[in-house]
Design an enzyme around this catalytic site. Structure first.
Site, PDB file in Angstrom:
ATOM      1  N   ARG A   1       0.879  -1.172   0.000  1.00  0.00           N
ATOM      2  CA  ARG A   1       0.000   0.000   0.000  1.00  0.00           C
ATOM      3  C   ARG A   1       0.912   1.216   0.000  1.00  0.00           C
ATOM      4  O   ARG A   1       1.647   1.447   0.970  1.00  0.00           O
ATOM      5  CB  ARG A   1      -0.907  -0.021   1.239  1.00  0.00           C
ATOM      6  CG  ARG A   1      -1.631   1.302   1.461  1.00  0.00           C
ATOM      7  CD  ARG A   1      -2.728   1.206   2.500  1.00  0.00           C
ATOM      8  NE  ARG A   1      -3.870   0.466   1.988  1.00  0.00           N
ATOM      9  CZ  ARG A   1      -5.069   0.448   2.576  1.00  0.00           C
ATOM     10  NH1 ARG A   1      -5.282   1.123   3.695  1.00  0.00           N
ATOM     11  NH2 ARG A   1      -6.065  -0.231   2.051  1.00  0.00           N
TER      12      ARG A   1
ATOM     13  N   ARG B   1     -13.347  -9.162   1.520  1.00  0.00           N
ATOM     14  CA  ARG B   1     -11.932  -8.873   1.255  1.00  0.00           C
ATOM     15  C   ARG B   1     -11.099 -10.134   1.513  1.00  0.00           C
ATOM     16  O   ARG B   1     -10.216 -10.480   0.726  1.00  0.00           O
ATOM     17  CB  ARG B   1     -11.435  -7.736   2.171  1.00  0.00           C
ATOM     18  CG  ARG B   1     -12.078  -6.367   1.938  1.00  0.00           C
ATOM     19  CD  ARG B   1     -11.663  -5.766   0.621  1.00  0.00           C
ATOM     20  NE  ARG B   1     -10.215  -5.657   0.493  1.00  0.00           N
ATOM     21  CZ  ARG B   1      -9.467  -4.660   0.985  1.00  0.00           C
ATOM     22  NH1 ARG B   1     -10.036  -3.667   1.629  1.00  0.00           N
ATOM     23  NH2 ARG B   1      -8.161  -4.639   0.799  1.00  0.00           N
TER      24      ARG B   1
HETATM   25  N1   CP Z   1     -11.232  -0.706   2.605  1.00  0.00           N
HETATM   26  C1   CP Z   1      -9.947  -0.737   3.024  1.00  0.00           C
HETATM   27  O1   CP Z   1      -9.000  -0.944   2.267  1.00  0.00           O
HETATM   28  O2   CP Z   1      -9.779  -0.540   4.372  1.00  0.00           O
HETATM   29  P1   CP Z   1      -8.416  -0.373   5.169  1.00  0.00           P
HETATM   30  O3   CP Z   1      -7.849   0.995   4.847  1.00  0.00           O
HETATM   31  O4   CP Z   1      -8.814  -0.515   6.603  1.00  0.00           O
HETATM   32  O5   CP Z   1      -7.453  -1.444   4.726  1.00  0.00           O
HETATM   33  N1  NVA Z   2     -10.319   6.324  -0.679  1.00  0.00           N
HETATM   34  C1  NVA Z   2      -9.883   5.902   0.619  1.00  0.00           C
HETATM   35  C2  NVA Z   2     -10.013   4.407   0.744  1.00  0.00           C
HETATM   36  C3  NVA Z   2      -9.543   3.812   2.031  1.00  0.00           C
HETATM   37  C4  NVA Z   2      -9.638   2.334   2.046  1.00  0.00           C
HETATM   38  C5  NVA Z   2      -8.457   6.346   0.851  1.00  0.00           C
HETATM   39  O1  NVA Z   2      -7.652   6.239  -0.078  1.00  0.00           O
HETATM   40  O2  NVA Z   2      -8.152   6.832   1.933  1.00  0.00           O
END
Ligand code: CP
Ligand code: NVA
Length: 323
Positions: free
Chosen positions: A108, A310
């Site tokens: 991420r 998920r």
């Molecule tokens: N929806 C999602 O990706 O949540 P997190 O940021 O908690 O991983």
């Molecule tokens: N759009 C949001 C999604 C979080 C899972 C973000 O990027 O913060």
């Protein structure tokens, strides 16, 4: 040995062909059943997943780690500031080093280009666990959730929506994305194009999804309808889907964004314009901003089914990429 040519990455939804995407959804459903029945499904025994995070996470982190455990493997949490990356070690070196230890890396990161750098240098599959531009693992879970709820993507069983096209929407499941044309929206656009879901995207003009994503959707299937009028956009929708107005990394834009998104809140009044829809949200939600507390807590909300899926969808993805 040079195995790079065979490595499959999952940087966005269209890294899977239509057949592969449906196979992942089928496998996810099978894993879900196996887990419910307590059946052994240790398909990744002895395998290790590295999980690199430059942004916070609840669902992604826990579902990937738990998923690896359930598949008989192991996962390692790598917070960007806990590894040398945080002290300036280049991403390309991090990628090559991790490739020598683990069987797959889920990451991420902020910039989408950094996900591409990881993939370019990795000898193992790289899985996108969210960038500023895309969130394909969320889309896998969303497609699984929609398919489960409606029994497929083609029609809405037991609903007058099928056949009723007075609102101009197709006979299949119709989804309206409302709010920010963000990372979650952009991957959903690709996922809907591949699966043939009728998607409308309604955003303030400043926050539309990228033109390139709409063009890609047209190549893959059907481009979404894009508009700026919330009430019109939710008319006839079977699913109303929203996400936060201020994503991770956009905190400085908060005031401007809240002003622009005025009128885009998913609340009971807005939902009256839709066709008794279910409500989706990738979570975390900011109650009182993009969605009200009563809508999230209502029977219409399937947000925790999404969150659960998920786990199942990512297990299927990992097994497909790593096996
Ligand atoms: N929806 C999602 O990706 O949540 P997190 O940021 O908690 O991983
Ligand atoms: N759009 C949001 C999604 C979080 C899972 C973000 O990027 O913060």
């Amino acid at each position: 040995t040079d195995t790079t040519a065979e490595v499959r990455h999952f940087i966005d939804v269209d890294d899977l062909s239509r057949d592969e995407l449906f196979a992942v959804l089928d496998r996810a459903a099978a894993y879900k059943l196996a887990q419910q029945n307590g059946d052994d499904h240790a398909d990744l025994a002895g395998q290790t997943l590295g999980m690199l995070f430059q942004k916070p996470s609840t669902r992604t982190r826990v579902s990937f780690e738990t998923g690896m455990t359930q598949l008989g493997g192991h996962a390692i949490f790598l917070g960007a500031d806990d590894i040398q990356l945080g002290r300036g070690e280049p991403l390309k070196d991090t990628s090559r080093t991790l490739s020598r230890y683990v069987d797959c890396v889920m990451a991420r990161v902020f910039k989408h280009e950094n996900m591409e750098v990881l993939a370019e240098y990795a000898d193992v599959p790289i899985v996108n666990g969210l960038t500023d531009d895309a969130h394909p693992c969320q889309t896998l879970a969303d497609l699984l959730t929609i398919r489960e709820h409606f029994g497929g993507f083609d029609g809405v069983s037991g609903s007058e929506a099928s056949g009723g096209s007075s609102d101009g929407r197709s006979d299949g499941v119709s989804v309206t994305w409302i709010g920010d044309g963000n990372n979650v929206a952009q991957s959903l656009v690709l996922g809907c194009a591949i699966t043939g879901i009728d998607l409308t995207v309604v955003t303030p003009p400043e926050h539309a999804v990228d033109d390139a994503v709409v063009e890609r959707a047209a190549e893959l299937g059907e481009a979404p309808e894009t508009t700026t009028d919330p009430l019109e956009a939710v008319a006839g929708a079977n699913v109303v889907y929203t996400d936060v107005w201020v994503s991770m990394g956009q905190e400085d834009e908060r005031d401007t964004r809240l002003r622009r998104f005025d009128g885009f809140q998913v609340n009971e009044t807005l939902l009256e314009a839709a066709d008794d829809p279910v409500v989706m949200h990738c979570l975390p939600a900011h109650r009182g901003e993009e969605i009200t507390d009563d809508v999230i807590e209502s029977d219409q909300s399937i947000v925790f089914e999404q969150a659960e899926n998920r786990l199942h969808a990512q297990k299927a993805l990992l097994a497909t990429l790593v096996e």
